[in-house]
Design a protein around this motif. Structure first.
Motif, short mmCIF file in Angstrom:
data_model
loop_
_atom_site.label_atom_id
_atom_site.label_comp_id
_atom_site.label_asym_id
_atom_site.label_seq_id
_atom_site.Cartn_x
_atom_site.Cartn_y
_atom_site.Cartn_z
N ARG A 1 -0.09 2.71 4.19
CA ARG A 1 -0.49 1.67 5.13
C ARG A 1 -0.31 0.29 4.51
NH1 ARG A 1 -4.53 4.02 2.47
NH2 ARG A 1 -6.36 2.83 1.85
N THR A 2 -0.40 -0.72 5.34
CA THR A 2 -0.31 -2.10 4.89
C THR A 2 -1.72 -2.64 4.76
OG1 THR A 2 1.78 -2.36 6.05
CG2 THR A 2 0.63 -4.37 5.43
N GLY A 3 -1.99 -3.31 3.64
CA GLY A 3 -3.29 -3.92 3.42
C GLY A 3 -3.13 -5.39 3.09
N ARG A 4 -4.22 -6.03 2.76
CA ARG A 4 -4.19 -7.44 2.39
C ARG A 4 -4.91 -7.65 1.07
NH1 ARG A 4 -1.99 -10.99 5.52
NH2 ARG A 4 -1.84 -10.42 7.70
N ASN A 5 -4.32 -8.49 0.24
CA ASN A 5 -4.97 -8.91 -0.99
C ASN A 5 -6.07 -9.89 -0.56
OD1 ASN A 5 -5.76 -10.37 -3.26
ND2 ASN A 5 -3.78 -10.07 -4.25
N GLU B 1 0.18 -9.68 2.18
CA GLU B 1 0.25 -8.28 2.57
C GLU B 1 0.71 -7.44 1.39
OE1 GLU B 1 2.61 -7.48 6.00
OE2 GLU B 1 1.15 -8.37 7.36
N ILE B 2 0.11 -6.26 1.25
CA ILE B 2 0.52 -5.33 0.20
C ILE B 2 0.71 -3.96 0.83
CG2 ILE B 2 -0.59 -6.56 -1.71
CD1 ILE B 2 -2.92 -4.58 -1.51
N GLN B 3 1.56 -3.16 0.23
CA GLN B 3 1.79 -1.80 0.70
C GLN B 3 0.91 -0.85 -0.11
OE1 GLN B 3 3.60 -0.92 3.40
NE2 GLN B 3 3.76 -3.14 3.66
#
Length: 95
Positions: free
Chosen positions: A63-67, A73-75
């Motif tokens: 999924r894609t997340g956030r720092n 955006e981070i994977q």
């Protein structure tokens, strides 16, 4: 709500006093139980103790997340997790 907990040492002592077994024997059985449980679940085998609990390995999709610091955006890669479900006897004991 008061912080009530039972650590492994207290659990071993309580089981030993109720069964008449030595604390060493009870500790060995618990260690073996947890080792078999971990090995089984890590190999994808669901462990079920009817009425008490079930433990199984689950899949988690990528999924894609956030720092949170930068907002970038981070994977997040796919992975595994553990699901523990309470059985009917355990649920009834809580009521």
């Amino acid at each position: 709500m008061a912080d009530k907990s039972l650590n492994k040492t207290e659990l071993v002592a309580k089981i030993a006093s109720e069964t008449g077994q030595s604390q060493t024997a009870v500790s060995g059985v618990l260690d073996s139980l947890f080792a078999v449980l971990a090995d089984s679940v890590s190999n994808g085998v669901k462990v079920s103790i009817p009425g008490w609990l079930a433990v199984e390995r689950t899949e988690r999709a990528a999924r894609t997340g956030r720092n949170p610091q930068t907002g970038a955006e981070i994977q997040i890669p796919a992975g595994h997790s553990v699901k523990v479900s309470a059985g009917s006897k355990l649920k009834a004991a809580v009521k």
